[in-house]
Design a protein around this motif. Structure first.
Motif, mmCIF file in Angstrom:
data_model
loop_
_atom_site.group_PDB
_atom_site.id
_atom_site.type_symbol
_atom_site.label_atom_id
_atom_site.label_comp_id
_atom_site.label_asym_id
_atom_site.label_seq_id
_atom_site.Cartn_x
_atom_site.Cartn_y
_atom_site.Cartn_z
ATOM 1 N N UNK A 190 0.549 -1.328 0.374
ATOM 2 C CA UNK A 190 0.055 -0.361 0.621
ATOM 3 C C UNK A 190 0.941 1.201 0.270
ATOM 4 N N UNK A 191 1.533 1.354 0.214
ATOM 5 C CA UNK A 191 3.095 2.538 0.243
ATOM 6 C C UNK A 191 3.577 3.468 1.271
ATOM 7 N N UNK A 192 3.441 2.877 2.303
ATOM 8 C CA UNK A 192 3.425 3.275 3.860
ATOM 9 C C UNK A 192 4.367 4.155 3.795
ATOM 10 N N UNK A 193 4.991 5.161 4.612
ATOM 11 C CA UNK A 193 6.198 5.535 4.427
ATOM 12 C C UNK A 193 6.423 5.768 5.947
ATOM 13 N N UNK A 194 6.052 4.715 7.433
ATOM 14 C CA UNK A 194 5.733 4.638 8.616
ATOM 15 C C UNK A 194 4.402 4.398 9.583
ATOM 16 N N UNK A 195 5.557 3.492 10.171
ATOM 17 C CA UNK A 195 4.621 2.916 10.820
ATOM 18 C C UNK A 195 5.044 2.602 12.895
#
Length: 462
Positions: A64-69
């Motif tokens: 989904x192209x997440x940038x940070x968690x």
């Protein structure tokens, strides 16, 4: 300068809704968008995660192209080794500024903060994880003060960023205090207590939003950054209820489920006689857990609610079945309790309506509270009231303190509130499912589980 943030939190492996979230992400994102997660994405009740040691979660986030968690408590619950594997293998930064190993060393792959660049805008992202208190030692972790850790990251990166975002898995109440205390924080993505904001709040010029839980909503914030100031242009939380599911996520889940089932389907043991289960009636699988807790914790009494299980063991046990039967990440817990509170809880357990009540509580993954099952006790009753309780042959004394082996769910008073009247609690790092894994292959314990501990007076006294 424009910035759009898509965010979610507390998915808890509700991947049916996550399929819809990814559809929304693909519809909403543009060249000015970053995608963030506030933690508790990976809940190890999931077969896909258990069977891949969390690597399925990395695939799902990356797709989904997440940038940070940031790291929530559920990312910790499968052990430090699994967390390290996930974080060190992930192309998406796993962020926590206050989480360390028990020996105070850093966790491989976990970063205290990162700086992202989006169209020339430098974005400092730091994240804070919740202190698990008495569970820290068993989980193999050490937590530092999150407020101090946030300030250290801001100071360390001074002059290197334009805006600061905090991914907080501490809870909205604490985040409101942080917004007032630390002026350098521009935006807080809040999580942990599952609050749903219809739109973002502004607290002393800090913008704060939370998207509820279980993937039922996704949060959106559109911002303008002018002269170093962040201005909220638009915000909302969009329901995923009527959104089409992502075929890409469905494909990833299907592949990982097949891989997980293969890994988890190797036999652990077989049982000679079926250990059946019931929510209201006394049953052998719940008795087995009570007996195992008493033995494992070395207590006078073992106590468990039958709602901890979803089914029985009928022949072969595998890791997959174990997760399905007992999905709750609850811990074996010992504590001292007076006899009068034990009697009160056991008497309540005669009421089918109490047994069938909603069992919802921290860490609980079942549906009903269920009947109390005991080891080391003989309980004489008439169906409505208890006439006598014997502890290893001696009559229960109301004022005496007894050592009880149970779960942290019952120790907190969940389901049976009077059980919270305890002291000197101690927790093990294992989970209740591990009791089934260890004692289900012991023939003597299995045979003992069929012996009734609840006896109607008419049957006892003729």
């Amino acid at each position: 300068m424009r910035l759009k943030i898509l965010h979610k939190n507390d998915i808890h492996s509700n991947f049916e809704n996550y399929k819809k979230i990814v559809t929304l992400i693909n519809l909403q994102k543009d060249e000015d968008t970053i995608i963030l997660d506030g933690g508790d994405f990976a809940d190890f009740k999931s077969i896909e995660l258990q069977g891949t040691r969390g690597m399925a979660a990395i695939e799902l986030l990356a797709s989904a192209g997440y940038d940070a968690i940031t790291i929530g408590n559920n990312e910790m619950f499968n052990g430090i080794d699994t967390l390290e594997l996930m974080a060190s293998s992930s192309p998406i930064p796993f962020i926590s500024n206050n989480l360390l190993k028990k020996d105070r060393s850093s966790i491989n792959g976990v970063k205290p903060s990162v700086i992202l660049e989006k169209n020339g805008l430098r974005i400092l992202i730091t994240g804070s994880s919740p202190d698990m208190g008495v569970f820290n030692d068993g989980l193999g972790i050490h937590m530092t003060d999150y407020s101090k850790a946030i300030k250290e990251e801001i100071y360390k990166n001074k002059g290197k960023y334009d805006i600061c975002i905090l991914l907080s898995h501490i809870g909205t109440f604490a985040d409101e205090s942080l917004a007032k205390e630390i002026k350098e924080i521009d935006i807080i993505i809040s999580a942990h207590d599952h609050k749903l904001f219809e739109q973002a709040k502004i607290i002393d010029q800090t913008i704060m939003n939370s998207a509820g839980n279980y993937g039922e909503h996704i949060g959106i914030m559109e911002l303008d950054i002018l002269d170093g100031k962040v201005h909220l242009v638009h915000s909302e939380t969009i329901s995923t209820k009527d959104i089409k599911e992502s075929e890409q996520i469905e494909s990833i889940l299907r592949f990982n489920k097949e891989r997980a089932i293969e890994a988890l389907s190797k036999p652990l043991y077989t049982v000679e006689h079926p250990l059946w289960h019931d929510v209201v009636e006394e049953n052998p699988i719940s008795n087995l857990i009570a007996d195992g807790l008493k033995d494992m914790l070395g207590t006078e009494i073992g106590l468990i609610n039958s709602g901890i299980c979803n089914a029985g063991i009928f022949h072969e046990m595998t890791q997959k079945k174990l997760i399905e039967i007992c999905p709750s990440p609850l811990n074996p817990t010992s504590f001292e309790m007076q006899g009068k509170y034990l009697k009160e809880a056991l008497e309540q357990s005669l009421d089918a309506q109490i047994c069938l009540a909603d069992g919802r509580g921290p860490g609980f993954r079942g549906r009903f509270v269920g009947r109390l099952h005991a080891s080391g006790l003989q309980i004489e009753h008439d169906g409505k009231k208890i006439h006598a309780i014997y502890v290893n042959g001696d009559l229960l004394e109301g004022e005496r303190w007894y050592m009880v082996g149970s779960s942290d769910y019952l120790q907190r008073g969940s389901g049976y509130p009077c059980l919270m009247n305890n002291r000197n609690e101690k927790y093990l790092a294992e989970e209740i499912k591990d009791v089934l894994r260890l004692y289900g292959e012991k023939q003597d314990f299995c045979e003992e589980s069929f012996l009734h501990r609840w006896k109607e007076v008419s049957k006892v006294r003729g």
